[in-house]
Write a protein that holds these residues in place. Structure first.
Motif, short mmCIF file in Angstrom:
data_model
loop_
_atom_site.label_atom_id
_atom_site.label_comp_id
_atom_site.label_asym_id
_atom_site.label_seq_id
_atom_site.Cartn_x
_atom_site.Cartn_y
_atom_site.Cartn_z
N GLY A 1 0.76 -1.24 0.00
CA GLY A 1 0.00 0.00 0.00
C GLY A 1 0.79 1.28 0.00
O GLY A 1 0.19 2.36 0.05
N TYR A 2 2.12 1.21 -0.09
CA TYR A 2 2.91 2.44 -0.02
C TYR A 2 3.78 2.67 -1.26
O TYR A 2 4.79 3.36 -1.20
N GLY A 3 3.37 2.12 -2.38
CA GLY A 3 4.11 2.31 -3.63
C GLY A 3 5.04 1.15 -3.87
O GLY A 3 4.69 0.20 -4.58
N LEU A 4 6.24 1.20 -3.31
CA LEU A 4 7.14 0.05 -3.37
C LEU A 4 6.64 -0.99 -2.38
O LEU A 4 6.48 -0.70 -1.19
N GLU A 5 6.36 -2.21 -2.86
CA GLU A 5 5.82 -3.25 -2.00
C GLU A 5 6.83 -4.38 -1.85
O GLU A 5 7.62 -4.66 -2.77
N THR A 6 6.83 -5.00 -0.71
CA THR A 6 7.81 -6.04 -0.42
C THR A 6 7.77 -7.14 -1.46
O THR A 6 8.82 -7.64 -1.91
N ALA A 7 6.59 -7.53 -1.90
CA ALA A 7 6.48 -8.60 -2.89
C ALA A 7 7.08 -8.21 -4.23
O ALA A 7 7.41 -9.07 -5.05
N GLY A 8 7.21 -6.90 -4.48
CA GLY A 8 7.77 -6.44 -5.74
C GLY A 8 9.27 -6.33 -5.77
O GLY A 8 9.87 -6.11 -6.83
N LEU A 9 9.91 -6.49 -4.61
CA LEU A 9 11.36 -6.30 -4.56
C LEU A 9 12.10 -7.33 -5.41
O LEU A 9 13.01 -6.98 -6.17
N LYS A 10 11.72 -8.59 -5.30
CA LYS A 10 12.42 -9.63 -6.06
C LYS A 10 12.25 -9.46 -7.56
O LYS A 10 13.24 -9.45 -8.30
N PRO A 11 11.02 -9.31 -8.08
CA PRO A 11 10.90 -9.15 -9.53
C PRO A 11 11.54 -7.88 -10.07
O PRO A 11 12.11 -7.88 -11.17
N PHE A 12 11.51 -6.79 -9.32
CA PHE A 12 12.09 -5.55 -9.80
C PHE A 12 13.61 -5.62 -9.82
O PHE A 12 14.26 -4.99 -10.67
N ASN A 13 14.18 -6.35 -8.91
CA ASN A 13 15.64 -6.45 -8.86
C ASN A 13 16.17 -7.68 -9.59
O ASN A 13 17.38 -7.89 -9.65
N ALA A 14 15.27 -8.47 -10.15
CA ALA A 14 15.68 -9.72 -10.81
C ALA A 14 16.60 -9.47 -12.00
O ALA A 14 17.51 -10.26 -12.26
N PHE A 15 16.39 -8.38 -12.72
CA PHE A 15 17.25 -8.11 -13.88
C PHE A 15 18.71 -7.97 -13.44
O PHE A 15 19.62 -8.45 -14.11
N TYR A 16 18.92 -7.33 -12.32
CA TYR A 16 20.27 -7.13 -11.80
C TYR A 16 20.83 -8.43 -11.23
O TYR A 16 21.95 -8.84 -11.54
N LEU A 17 20.04 -9.09 -10.40
CA LEU A 17 20.50 -10.32 -9.77
C LEU A 17 20.73 -11.43 -10.80
O LEU A 17 21.70 -12.19 -10.70
#
Length: 310
Positions: free
Chosen positions: A202-218
């Motif tokens: 509910g605050y824009g950046l969501e915990t569940a989105g951290l992995k997919p958003f950083n997946a390109f880098y990882l």
């Protein structure tokens, strides 16, 4: 306190992310459309696009000169965007504000992005520009003593990592580091930090989105156990430059930023920690038009001018 009402209004209008894999090209295009025209941007005395010739290759940079002077402190700035988004243009307003508030010459870095550029390409670009500043001191009118690095979110990751690289490689020129809501632990276990749970939804950046958003880098070879990928995993933080760490109350990444600040202090590094209540992740880049959140940029300027206190 609750999330700031102006932020709440905008969060309420954000649609759910589309299903399926993220499309970097489409997301970058969407960001660029939102960049205001040049005439609407905060004036700076002089702005120049050029290329820094570094050991990592030629890196696009944008240089912001705040005023006429014989010499300047220099701030090298790394934009955020989960290592695959962001550009010189999307964060142009942040660099302009930092130049005006600090009196430093700001050099914003157009580093290579994932997934097209595998780790450590972007990081080496950032370090290379810092090294380039020291080599081009005369042409840049660097005063030879004040050299800061700063970044927001994933740019904060790079800023923290670059300070460690500089120490390990014997480049002792960096005097200050500024980390705006940095991503410092890319092991995204939701139980690792309380803020991951408290601010999960509910605050824009969501915990569940951290992995997919950083997946390109990882997925490009960045190992979360590597301290250059997750700077909080560096065992010895002593000898790093003085730091300003700015966090947001409603950010899943809040606690890792605050823990890093505490660890810096414990290692003897002069550190200022400043939490902005009512703010969410990205507030410096997205909500600096709200006066109290522009305060983070003013605080950064004060820190660089030597006026900040712990």
């Amino acid at each position: 306190m609750p999330i700031h009402p102006e932020i709440a209004k905008i969060l309420a209008t954000i649609p759910a992310p589309p299903e399926g894999p993220l499309n970097p090209a489409a997301m970058r295009a969407g960001e660029e459309v939102q960049v205001p025209p040049l005439a609407d941007r905060t004036p700076v005395h002089h702005v120049q696009d050029t290329v820094a010739a570094t050991a990592a290759g030629d890196v696009p940079v944008r240089i912001y000169t705040p005023e006429d002077a014989d010499s300047y402190g220099v701030l090298v700035y790394f934009h955020g965007g989960a290592f695959f988004l962001g550009s010189l243009d999307t964060h142009d307003h942040v660099a302009r504000a930092l130049a005006n508030e600090s009196g430093y010459k700001v050099i914003s870095v157009g580093y290579r992005l994932a997934p097209e550029a595998a780790f450590p390409a972007g990081l080496e670009d950032c370090y290379g520009v810092v090294e380039w500043v020291t080599e081009q001191a005369g042409e840049l009118d660097w005063n030879g003593k004040d050299l800061a690095v700063a970044g927001d979110s994933s740019g904060g990751t790079f800023a923290a990592a670059v300070t460690a690289m500089a120490k390990d490689r014997g480049l002792g020129a960096i005097s200050h580091q500024i980390l705006f809501y940095p991503s410092l632990d890319l092991d995204f276990d939701a139980d690792r930090y309380a803020s991951m749970r408290e601010n999960a939804v509910g605050y824009g950046l969501e915990t569940a989105g951290l992995k997919p958003f950083n997946a390109f880098y990882l997925d490009s070879g960045a190992d979360p156990s590597d301290p250059l990928v997750s700077p909080i995993k560096r065992e010895d933080l002593s000898g790093l430059p003085k730091a300003l760490v700015i966090t947001a109350e409603f950010d899943p990444l809040r606690d890792e930023g605050e823990l890093y600040a505490q660890r810096l202090r414990s290692a003897g590094v002069e550190t200022v920690l400043s939490r902005y209540d009512g703010a969410n992740h990205g507030f410096v880049a997205n909500f600096s038009w709200i006066p109290e959140f522009y305060g983070a940029l003013a605080e950064a300027g004060k820190f660089l001018r030597g006026g900040a206190s712990q």
